[in-house]
Write an enzyme that holds these catalytic residues in place. Structure first.
Site, PDB file in Angstrom:
ATOM      1  N   SER A 256       0.841  -1.202   0.000  1.00 40.55           N
ATOM      2  CA  SER A 256       0.000   0.000   0.000  1.00 40.55           C
ATOM      3  C   SER A 256       0.871   1.244   0.000  1.00 40.55           C
ATOM      4  O   SER A 256       0.573   2.234  -0.649  1.00 40.55           O
ATOM      5  CB  SER A 256      -0.933  -0.011   1.219  1.00 40.55           C
ATOM      6  OG  SER A 256      -0.189   0.111   2.396  1.00 40.55           O
TER       7      SER A 256
ATOM      8  N   ARG B   7       0.465   3.436  -3.248  1.00 40.52           N
ATOM      9  CA  ARG B   7      -0.266   4.686  -3.024  1.00 40.52           C
ATOM     10  C   ARG B   7       0.450   5.845  -3.701  1.00 40.52           C
ATOM     11  O   ARG B   7      -0.134   6.628  -4.459  1.00 40.52           O
ATOM     12  CB  ARG B   7      -0.396   4.984  -1.534  1.00 40.52           C
ATOM     13  CG  ARG B   7      -1.066   6.332  -1.266  1.00 40.52           C
ATOM     14  CD  ARG B   7      -1.161   6.648   0.214  1.00 40.52           C
ATOM     15  NE  ARG B   7      -1.949   5.645   0.915  1.00 40.52           N
ATOM     16  CZ  ARG B   7      -1.446   4.728   1.723  1.00 40.52           C
ATOM     17  NH1 ARG B   7      -0.140   4.681   1.934  1.00 40.52           N
ATOM     18  NH2 ARG B   7      -2.222   3.868   2.324  1.00 40.52           N
TER      19      ARG B   7
ATOM     20  N   ASN C 240      -0.991   7.729  -7.102  1.00 35.42           N
ATOM     21  CA  ASN C 240      -1.289   9.164  -7.084  1.00 35.42           C
ATOM     22  C   ASN C 240      -0.481   9.923  -8.120  1.00 35.42           C
ATOM     23  O   ASN C 240      -1.006  10.759  -8.848  1.00 35.42           O
ATOM     24  CB  ASN C 240      -1.019   9.742  -5.693  1.00 35.42           C
ATOM     25  CG  ASN C 240      -2.197   9.557  -4.778  1.00 35.42           C
ATOM     26  OD1 ASN C 240      -3.210  10.225  -4.912  1.00 35.42           O
ATOM     27  ND2 ASN C 240      -2.084   8.614  -3.862  1.00 35.42           N
TER      28      ASN C 240
END
Lengths: 292, 156
Positions: A222, A226, A230
């Site tokens: 994660s 992440r 993004n």
């Protein structure tokens, strides 16, 4: 901007392809029709197909160079300040660097309660480095690739954090530290944590182990994905906006406004993602230090 | 978007930069910041102390001033008193002197009066003898009647 001979999708794909150097397997037919000979060949990939064929034995030259270059900029800037740092009146650069250091130090103090000399410098490196890598997103998407294309380099992705290798590399580094400190600090406690949590009964050991391992592995994934997600999405939107320019002169103004708006919004995303990566690293390491 | 050696490369670079930061960047900057923090804290404390001292000094100065004023007032008072005393003393001395002068003058006057009286008495004796001589037509032997005349003169 998309060239005359490029379609929009070609333009986008071109922007999302890394400059890859790697080993092509034997027998692979290259773009220009030549066949790779016995034992494979280390070459610059021409296009995504070739770089995909290289598999793991390839390296994204652009990501690597930009990432290391930005890391060196970070080291050079902060080292310069560290050498000049004294208790007197600080200059502007020193002040800025000290502000960042103070901010990171505070965050670490708030979140991390163990005693570890590594965590604060680690957090600082992550924060500034990731921030710098994300910051590359604000450079107009076509500027550097176009210039390098004129110099004969055909693919260039200048935002290292839109490369999952880069973000996962850092996340894996953090993961290794997590494992190391978990074992070092907790010893057998770590094994217990993995096997006797949340159901404290020997019968449930497999279930516990499965759940805990998944939970443990989810952390680096994660963390890395992440940041990658993004930044990749942000970069994608920059590319799409840039593609709008090719839709005709009437689109120039709205595309320009969109570009500005997205860039301004992205300043927030860039900083926030760097901050989140740093904070999560601290939190994970803090969890690795704490017995439950 | 392939996973490849870049992953390893990034991990190695990551380790290098963190190590560099840990060894050469973090400690000196933090030490400098700590030192400056201490310095500022010391400076502030010193300023506080100085302020306190100033307050004390001001109080002391006011106290001194008050004392000095009191002292001055006391001195002026004493001087006034002494002056009055001197005047008083001088007055008394003058009065005493005046009394003395008056007494001596009176004594002299008395003396003079007595002397005049004695003289007068003598003359009266002589006159009364001369008068008695004329009345009796004969001379009186002063020697024989001296007692009588003296008695007379004493009665005057």
């Amino acid at each position: 901007m998309a060239g005359e001979t490029q379609t929009i999708s070609e333009y986008i794909v071109h922007h999302l392809t890394n400059l890859t150097y790697g080993k092509l397997p034997a027998g692979f037919e290259r773009e220009d029709g030549s066949i790779v000979g016995q034992g494979g060949a280390w070459v610059m990939a021409h296009g995504g197909e070739e770089s995909a064929a290289m598999g793991f034995t390839a390296i994204h030259v652009d990501s690597m160079l930009w990432s290391i270059g930005l890391g060196i900029i970070f080291c050079w800037m902060f080292r310069g300040v560290a050498k000049k740092a004294q208790a007197g009146v600080p200059s502007r650069t020193v002040n800025m660097v000290e502000m960042i250091v103070g901010f990171v130090d505070n965050t670490v103090r708030d979140t991390f309660h163990g005693r570890n000399k590594l965590v604060a410098p680690l957090a600082l490196t992550i924060f500034v480095w990731v921030f710098l890598m994300n910051l590359m997103d604000l450079i107009p998407v076509d500027l550097v690739p176009k210039l390098l294309e004129l110099a004969g380099v055909h693919y260039q992705k200048i935002v290292p954090s839109t490369d999952p290798n880069i973000t996962m590399g850092m996340a894996l580094g953090v993961f290794i530290l997590m494992l190391y400190y978990s074992i070092k600090v907790k010893g057998m406690g770590f094994v217990k944590e993995l096997t006797l949590n949340p159901f404290n009964h020997p019968v449930f050991i497999p279930v516990n182990l499965f759940m805990e391992v998944v939970g443990l592995l989810a952390k680096p994934f994660s963390l890395g994905l992440r940041l990658f997600g993004n930044m990749y999405a942000g970069e994608m939107i920059f590319i799409l906006i840039a593609a709008l320019f090719s839709a005709g002169i009437a689109w120039a103004l709205p595309a320009g406004l969109l570009q500005i708006g997205w860039a301004i919004f992205h300043i927030l995303v860039i900083t926030l993602q760097a901050f989140i990566f740093m904070v999560l690293t601290i939190v994970y390491l803090s969890m690795a230090h704490e017995d439950h | 978007m392939n996973i490849n050696l870049t992953l390893i490369g990034q991990m190695v670079a990551f380790v290098c930069f963190v190590a560099f930061c840990m060894k050469y960047v973090w400690p000196p900057i933090l030490a400098a910041m700590q030192e400056r923090e201490n310095k500022i804290a010391e400076g502030l404390a010193a300023a506080d102390r100085a302020n306190h001292d100033l307050e004390l000094a001001k109080e002391k100065a006011v106290e001194r001033l008050r004392e000095a004023k009191e002292e001055a007032a006391a001195i002026v008072d004493a001087a006034n008193k002494r002056g009055n005393q001197l005047v008083e003393e001088a007055k008394q001395a003058a009065q005493v002197e005046a009394q003395r002068v008056k007494a001596s003058a009176q004594a002299e006057i008395e003396q003079e009066a007595n002397r005049a009286r004695e003289q007068l008495r003598g003359q009266v004796a002589a006159l009364s003898l001369a008068g008695a001589e004329k009345i009796l037509g004969s001379s009186i032997d002063p020697k024989a009647h001296a007692d009588l005349v003296d008695e007379l003169a004493a009665q005057l």
